[in-house]
Design a protein around this motif. Structure first.
Motif: not given
Length: 246
Positions: A20, A23, A58-59, A62, A65-66, A83, A86-87, A90
């Motif tokens: 995170v 990100q 950044g993508d 993420r 992380l997922v 989640f 993180s979203r 983003d």
């Protein structure tokens, strides 16, 4: 078994938090690019090109992380809250991307009104990064730091900028020519068809300031959106800590 032991030792919690943080570091680079473009230090087209690269970073962070969340047994807070965090981070970067992209599309000139909002965003991203760095080892301190990150003043800075924009004086209109101001020709002698021909010139004189103000307002709205997503990220972290450690 190794994965379970790693998760129980807390190393996975630190790894997830670090993802995170990565990100958020991409978001910080996005703020820096937006500030450079808004201040005239970087051409909007070049800022837009660089922002594409930052967004990809950044993508990718993420996505990592997922993937790691799917494999892990534990997490520093509930998976849903992590989640959400993180979203929302983003989404901050997406709003900054839109700001830079639209500044280029609209050919927006540098505007000092954007800087206070961007400065507050930069402060908020830095504070949220510090909060996430505390998450694995000091979760309650992380929650407190996240709430401070939410209160950096992005929305007030946006509101002050809009208020200033609405009262900002228009550029002075061109002075009338000496010929038109000193004419002694009687009014009734002027041809009737000349009146409509003056209207386009008057429209051109007044449309440009309105257009510039509208562009600035649209860009300010993008920054306000980024601030709202930053606040949502801070809430996700704080909510996760409360649910886990209440």
């Amino acid at each position: 078994m190794r994965r379970v032991l790693r998760d129980l030792s807390g190393r996975t919690d630190r790894t997830l938090a670090d993802l995170v943080v990565a990100q958020l570091q991409a978001a910080a680079r996005g703020v820096a690019l937006a500030r450079a473009a808004a201040g005239g230090e970087l051409r909007p087209g070049e800022a837009r090109r660089r922002m594409v690269l930052v967004e990809h970073e950044g993508d990718a962070g993420r996505a990592r992380l997922v993937t790691r969340l799917r494999r892990s047994v534990t997490s520093p807070v509930d998976r849903e809250d992590l989640f959400r965090l993180s979203r929302s981070v983003d989404d901050v970067l997406d709003a900054l991307r839109d700001f830079v992209r639209e500044a280029d599309l609209y050919e927006a000139p540098p505007d000092p009104l954007h800087e206070p909002v961007l400065a507050a965003l930069a402060d908020g991203v830095d504070r949220l990064t510090a909060a996430v760095e505390l998450l694995a080892d000091r979760p309650r301190a992380a929650a407190d730091a996240a709430l401070r990150a939410k209160k950096v003043g992005v929305r007030p800075a946006y509101q002050r900028a809009v208020a200033t924009l609405l009262v900002r004086p228009e550029p002075a209109r061109p002075a009338r020519s000496a010929r038109s101001s000193q004419s002694t020709e009687p009014v009734q002698a002027e041809p009737v068809q000349t009146a409509p021909s003056l209207q386009p010139a008057q429209t051109v004189q007044t449309a440009q300031p309105v257009q510039t103000a509208l562009i600035s307002l649209l860009l300010l709205n993008r920054l306000d959106t980024a601030g709202a997503h930053l606040a949502a990220a801070a809430d996700a972290l704080a909510d996760g800590v409360v649910k886990r450690f209440q």
